[in-house]
Design a protein around this motif. Structure first.
Motif, PDB file in Angstrom:
ATOM      1  N   ILE A  37      -3.113   4.861 -16.493  1.00  0.00           N
ATOM      2  CA  ILE A  37      -4.119   5.793 -15.991  1.00  0.00           C
ATOM      3  C   ILE A  37      -4.185   5.664 -14.479  1.00  0.00           C
ATOM      4  CG2 ILE A  37      -6.511   6.555 -16.130  1.00  0.00           C
ATOM      5  CD1 ILE A  37      -6.746   5.111 -18.770  1.00  0.00           C
ATOM      6  N   ARG A  38      -3.706   6.654 -13.779  1.00  0.00           N
ATOM      7  CA  ARG A  38      -3.860   6.718 -12.334  1.00  0.00           C
ATOM      8  C   ARG A  38      -4.065   8.182 -11.958  1.00  0.00           C
ATOM      9  NH1 ARG A  38      -4.965   2.277 -12.493  1.00  0.00           N
ATOM     10  NH2 ARG A  38      -4.280   0.487 -11.252  1.00  0.00           N
ATOM     11  N   LEU A  39      -5.163   8.469 -11.280  1.00  0.00           N
ATOM     12  CA  LEU A  39      -5.512   9.838 -10.941  1.00  0.00           C
ATOM     13  C   LEU A  39      -5.859   9.896  -9.463  1.00  0.00           C
ATOM     14  CD1 LEU A  39      -5.760  12.495 -12.549  1.00  0.00           C
ATOM     15  CD2 LEU A  39      -8.216  12.080 -12.692  1.00  0.00           C
ATOM     16  N   PRO A  40      -4.979  10.424  -8.613  1.00  0.00           N
ATOM     17  CA  PRO A  40      -5.280  10.514  -7.183  1.00  0.00           C
ATOM     18  C   PRO A  40      -6.530  11.353  -6.932  1.00  0.00           C
ATOM     19  CG  PRO A  40      -2.962  10.961  -7.616  1.00  0.00           C
ATOM     20  CD  PRO A  40      -3.653  10.928  -8.946  1.00  0.00           C
ATOM     21  N   LYS A  41      -7.119  11.169  -5.758  1.00  0.00           N
ATOM     22  CA  LYS A  41      -8.398  11.812  -5.491  1.00  0.00           C
ATOM     23  C   LYS A  41      -8.288  13.334  -5.425  1.00  0.00           C
ATOM     24  CE  LYS A  41      -8.256  11.443  -0.442  1.00  0.00           C
ATOM     25  NZ  LYS A  41      -8.912  10.866   0.744  1.00  0.00           N
ATOM     26  N   ASP A  42      -7.117  13.870  -5.014  1.00  0.00           N
ATOM     27  CA  ASP A  42      -6.992  15.321  -4.981  1.00  0.00           C
ATOM     28  C   ASP A  42      -7.003  15.903  -6.393  1.00  0.00           C
ATOM     29  OD1 ASP A  42      -4.609  14.061  -5.530  1.00  0.00           O
ATOM     30  OD2 ASP A  42      -3.357  15.570  -4.548  1.00  0.00           O
ATOM     31  N   LYS A  43      -6.342  15.206  -7.320  1.00  0.00           N
ATOM     32  CA  LYS A  43      -6.332  15.677  -8.704  1.00  0.00           C
ATOM     33  C   LYS A  43      -7.678  15.455  -9.386  1.00  0.00           C
ATOM     34  CE  LYS A  43      -1.351  15.085  -9.358  1.00  0.00           C
ATOM     35  NZ  LYS A  43      -0.284  14.443 -10.173  1.00  0.00           N
ATOM     36  N   SER A  44      -8.342  14.332  -9.083  1.00  0.00           N
ATOM     37  CA  SER A  44      -9.649  14.083  -9.689  1.00  0.00           C
ATOM     38  C   SER A  44     -10.683  15.079  -9.177  1.00  0.00           C
ATOM     39  CB  SER A  44     -10.105  12.645  -9.403  1.00  0.00           C
ATOM     40  OG  SER A  44     -10.248  12.415  -8.010  1.00  0.00           O
ATOM     41  N   TYR A  62     -11.924   4.235 -16.673  1.00  0.00           N
ATOM     42  CA  TYR A  62     -10.985   4.317 -15.546  1.00  0.00           C
ATOM     43  C   TYR A  62     -11.228   3.179 -14.556  1.00  0.00           C
ATOM     44  CZ  TYR A  62      -8.360   6.280 -11.650  1.00  0.00           C
ATOM     45  OH  TYR A  62      -7.457   6.466 -10.636  1.00  0.00           O
ATOM     46  N   ILE A  63     -12.498   2.874 -14.281  1.00  0.00           N
ATOM     47  CA  ILE A  63     -12.823   1.791 -13.353  1.00  0.00           C
ATOM     48  C   ILE A  63     -12.277   0.465 -13.881  1.00  0.00           C
ATOM     49  CG2 ILE A  63     -14.713   0.447 -12.369  1.00  0.00           C
ATOM     50  CD1 ILE A  63     -16.326   3.019 -12.224  1.00  0.00           C
ATOM     51  N   ALA A  86     -14.683  12.985 -13.629  1.00  0.00           N
ATOM     52  CA  ALA A  86     -13.848  13.217 -12.456  1.00  0.00           C
ATOM     53  C   ALA A  86     -14.563  12.841 -11.167  1.00  0.00           C
ATOM     54  CB  ALA A  86     -13.415  14.684 -12.411  1.00  0.00           C
ATOM     55  N   THR A  87     -15.882  13.065 -11.108  1.00  0.00           N
ATOM     56  CA  THR A  87     -16.628  12.715  -9.906  1.00  0.00           C
ATOM     57  C   THR A  87     -16.663  11.202  -9.712  1.00  0.00           C
ATOM     58  OG1 THR A  87     -18.008  14.695 -10.142  1.00  0.00           O
ATOM     59  CG2 THR A  87     -18.842  12.933  -8.731  1.00  0.00           C
ATOM     60  N   ILE A  88     -16.880  10.460 -10.792  1.00  0.00           N
ATOM     61  CA  ILE A  88     -16.875   9.000 -10.706  1.00  0.00           C
ATOM     62  C   ILE A  88     -15.512   8.507 -10.219  1.00  0.00           C
ATOM     63  CG2 ILE A  88     -16.991   6.869 -12.059  1.00  0.00           C
ATOM     64  CD1 ILE A  88     -19.074   8.246 -13.826  1.00  0.00           C
ATOM     65  N   ILE A  89     -14.444   9.079 -10.758  1.00  0.00           N
ATOM     66  CA  ILE A  89     -13.098   8.673 -10.356  1.00  0.00           C
ATOM     67  C   ILE A  89     -12.848   9.028  -8.894  1.00  0.00           C
ATOM     68  CG2 ILE A  89     -10.637   9.094 -10.761  1.00  0.00           C
ATOM     69  CD1 ILE A  89     -11.326   9.529 -13.714  1.00  0.00           C
ATOM     70  N   THR A  90     -13.304  10.210  -8.468  1.00  0.00           N
ATOM     71  CA  THR A  90     -13.112  10.640  -7.084  1.00  0.00           C
ATOM     72  C   THR A  90     -13.811   9.707  -6.113  1.00  0.00           C
ATOM     73  OG1 THR A  90     -12.920  12.963  -7.761  1.00  0.00           O
ATOM     74  CG2 THR A  90     -13.452  12.535  -5.458  1.00  0.00           C
ATOM     75  N   ILE A  91     -15.054   9.352  -6.416  1.00  0.00           N
ATOM     76  CA  ILE A  91     -15.792   8.445  -5.543  1.00  0.00           C
ATOM     77  C   ILE A  91     -15.108   7.081  -5.484  1.00  0.00           C
ATOM     78  CG2 ILE A  91     -17.992   7.221  -5.275  1.00  0.00           C
ATOM     79  CD1 ILE A  91     -19.369   9.678  -6.440  1.00  0.00           C
TER      80      ILE A  91
END
Length: 251
Positions: free
Chosen positions: A166-173, A152-153, A231-236
């Motif tokens: 691939i795009r995942l907003p922080k609320d969804k992640s 994702y990064i 999901a945590t990596i994406i959220t951060i």
């Protein structure tokens, strides 16, 4: 901080509650380690002894570690929840050194928008391989989640947003991280529903042999761990990117 250092230092100096590292007469080396070596394969149906210990004998510890990962993602969302004014955002600008050699730099000769979409599926396939072979080889949920997060990064940092799949907003992640933790806990609840105790995999209410139930239960918790870590990596990352603006080159 000074008080914490003093208290911890005094505890380690005055209290003798931990065995010396490498002491052959310590309880872990005379009882626990021998038991794992002798029984891990037969009791957990896992060829990899490390995985047997982490997600079977010490499944509670791993569940709490997964929960800590999820809480870390939530903490980032709470801390970075506010949206700063655009003029107040931190800006990082690439500083290029004067090139002294002739010719075109290597990174300008590569079409990153073509190469990265080819690399991403290979990383994801390897992550899935690591996840589903965690009980028979080195690997598992944490490694697979880290690989998926890295994919994702790469996508976010290289591919323009308009072309990215691939795009995942922080609320969804953040919600996805909670789902990963929930899968882990749900596995334990299913064991209780089958008449066993929490995370007693051989009591899973599925028509399988007891050893196969162990492997299935371990796989389920590994899937939960992988989802939570990813999901945590994406959220951060999302939380940081909302507060930081990158002035990258457009070559």
């Amino acid at each position: 901080m000074i008080l914490i250092v003093i208290c911890l230092g005094a505890s380690f100096v005055t209290l003798d509650f931990l065995p010396e590292i490498g002491d052959p007469s310590s309880k872990p080396n005379t009882h626990t380690t021998d038991y794992y070596i002798e029984h891990a394969t037969t009791e957990t149906n896992a060829a990899n002894m490390v995985t047997a210990v982490i997600v079977d004998y010490r499944a509670f510890d791993t569940m709490y570690e997964t929960t800590v990962m999820f809480i870390a993602g939530v903490a980032v969302v709470l801390i970075l929840a506010s949206h700063p004014e655009r003029k107040n955002r931190i800006r990082f600008r690439k500083v290029r050194k004067k090139e002294s050699r002739d010719g075109t730099p290597v990174y300008r000769t590569i079409n990153k928008e073509v190469v990265i979409p080819l690399i991403e599926p290979m990383i994801m396939l390897y992550a899935i391989y690591v996840l589903f072979h965690g009980e028979i080889s080195l690997g598992g949920g944490f490694q697979a989640g880290a690989l998926l997060g890295m994919t994702y990064i790469l996508d976010v940092m290289v591919i323009p947003e308009r072309d990215s799949l691939i795009r995942l907003p922080k609320d969804k992640s953040t919600a996805l991280g909670g789902i990963g933790t929930f899968i882990y806990v749900l596995t334990g609840i299913l064991c209780m529903a089958g008449g066993g105790v929490f995370l007693e995999y051989e009591k899973l209410p599925i028509p399988m042999h007891a050893l196969e139930k162990h492997s299935t239960g371990m796989l389920l918790v590994e899937v939960g761990v992988a989802i939570c870590v990813m999901a945590t990596i994406i959220t951060i990352l999302n939380g940081i990117m909302e507060r930081v603006h990158f002035d990258d080159d457009t070559d």
